[in-house]
Enzyme design. Structure first.
Site, mmCIF file in Angstrom:
data_model
loop_
_atom_site.group_PDB
_atom_site.id
_atom_site.type_symbol
_atom_site.label_atom_id
_atom_site.label_comp_id
_atom_site.label_asym_id
_atom_site.label_seq_id
_atom_site.Cartn_x
_atom_site.Cartn_y
_atom_site.Cartn_z
ATOM 1 N N HIS A 1 66.165 -41.564 23.470
ATOM 2 C CA HIS A 1 67.318 -41.576 22.554
ATOM 3 C C HIS A 1 68.481 -42.306 23.227
ATOM 4 O O HIS A 1 68.682 -42.184 24.438
ATOM 5 C CB HIS A 1 67.721 -40.134 22.210
ATOM 6 C CG HIS A 1 68.634 -40.063 21.019
ATOM 7 N ND1 HIS A 1 69.941 -40.482 21.071
ATOM 8 C CD2 HIS A 1 68.422 -39.637 19.750
ATOM 9 C CE1 HIS A 1 70.494 -40.320 19.876
ATOM 10 N NE2 HIS A 1 69.594 -39.815 19.055
ATOM 11 N N GLU B 124 66.573 -46.654 15.899
ATOM 12 C CA GLU B 124 67.906 -46.103 15.642
ATOM 13 C C GLU B 124 68.974 -47.039 16.188
ATOM 14 O O GLU B 124 69.280 -46.995 17.389
ATOM 15 C CB GLU B 124 68.065 -44.732 16.322
ATOM 16 C CG GLU B 124 67.280 -43.627 15.691
ATOM 17 C CD GLU B 124 67.851 -42.240 15.995
ATOM 18 O OE1 GLU B 124 67.491 -41.297 15.284
ATOM 19 O OE2 GLU B 124 68.660 -42.097 16.936
HETATM 20 P P1 PGA Z 1 72.508 -39.003 12.803
HETATM 21 O O1 PGA Z 1 71.718 -39.013 14.209
HETATM 22 O O2 PGA Z 1 71.495 -38.664 11.735
HETATM 23 O O3 PGA Z 1 73.546 -37.945 12.975
HETATM 24 O O4 PGA Z 1 73.074 -40.364 12.613
HETATM 25 C C1 PGA Z 1 70.426 -39.530 14.318
HETATM 26 C C2 PGA Z 1 69.961 -39.356 15.726
HETATM 27 O O5 PGA Z 1 70.773 -39.535 16.652
HETATM 28 O O6 PGA Z 1 68.778 -39.074 15.963
#
Ligand code: PGA
Length: 222
Positions: A99, A148
């Site tokens: 992440h 992401e």
């Molecule tokens: P969010 O976070 O849905 O709050 O944008 C996603 C994540 O960091 O996995």
């Protein structure tokens, strides 16, 4: 497209009491009568809550899987403060690795992430490997990737479904065996716009999953 994976990343939120409330509300997932061949819900709480979630899911027949948000790059041993893959495997089937919050705040390097993936695979945990764009290296053995983009995390400003689909498509061109999820400001009202795209195999949800009822709506609408 195979089954959709809908993942809740509860991040560093919820103490024991708050987690209990979340679970009580999440029980209603049974009303969705999910077909496991179509959709799988995966919840990733903090390490300290994994056991409560595990017990609650088993004793209430909750139709969802569990994941950890992190794992040690080392095997069991003298690594004070670390939680290793063998320990996680007692409670969870999945683990989030890479992440951007871990890469940025905890200086996790590509090399360390490869070690984490290796440890997960050694103990039979399925890594969900997070990439920030199509250039992010993906370690060998990974089968599930979550794209992401950093600008979309926690901002209420998601990537466009078209752009996410393109990135997922590029990732799949290099590695045809991968499932690719999208994450970043996903909520019940926009989830479908991502999951209906041909290259997107599910979503990873942060903020919106902190409310169990909203997370159920996301699963329902996906
Ligand atoms: P969010 O976070 O849905 O709050 O944008 C996603 C994540 O960091 O996995």
């Amino acid at each position: 497209m195979g089954k959709l994976l809908i993942v809740a990343n509860l991040k560093s939120y919820k103490n024991e009491n708050e987690a209990k409330n979340w679970l009580e509300n999440f029980k209603k997932i049974s009303e969705l009568n999910l077909d496991p061949a179509q959709k799988e819900a995966i919840v990733c709480p903090s390490f300290t809550q994994l056991f409560s979630f595990f017990s609650y899911f088993s004793s209430n027949n909750i139709n969802a899987s569990l994941g950890a948000q992190n794992v040690s790059p080392f095997d069991e041993g003298a690594y004070t403060g670390e939680v290793n893959a063998k320990q996680v495997k007692d409670f969870a089937a999945y683990v989030l690795i890479g992440h951007s919050e871990r890469r940025n705040n905890f200086k996790e390097t590509e090399e360390m992430l490869v070690q984490k993936v290796d440890m997960a695979l050694r103990y039979g945990l399925t890594p969900i490997f997070l990439v920030q764009g199509k250039e992010t290296p993906i370690p060998e053995g990974v089968k599930i990737v979550a794209y992401e983009p950093v600008f979309a995390i926690g901002t209420g400003n998601p990537d466009t479904p078209e752009s996410a689909d393109t990135v997922a498509g590029v990732i799949k061109t290099a590695r045809v065996d991968l499932s690719v999820l999208y994450g970043g400001s996903v909520k019940s009202t926009n989830v479908k716009s991502f999951t209906e795209k041909s290259n997107i195999d599910g979503v990873l949800v942060g903020g919106a999953s902190l409310d169990a009822e909203e997370f159920i709506k996301i699963i329902q609408n996906a």
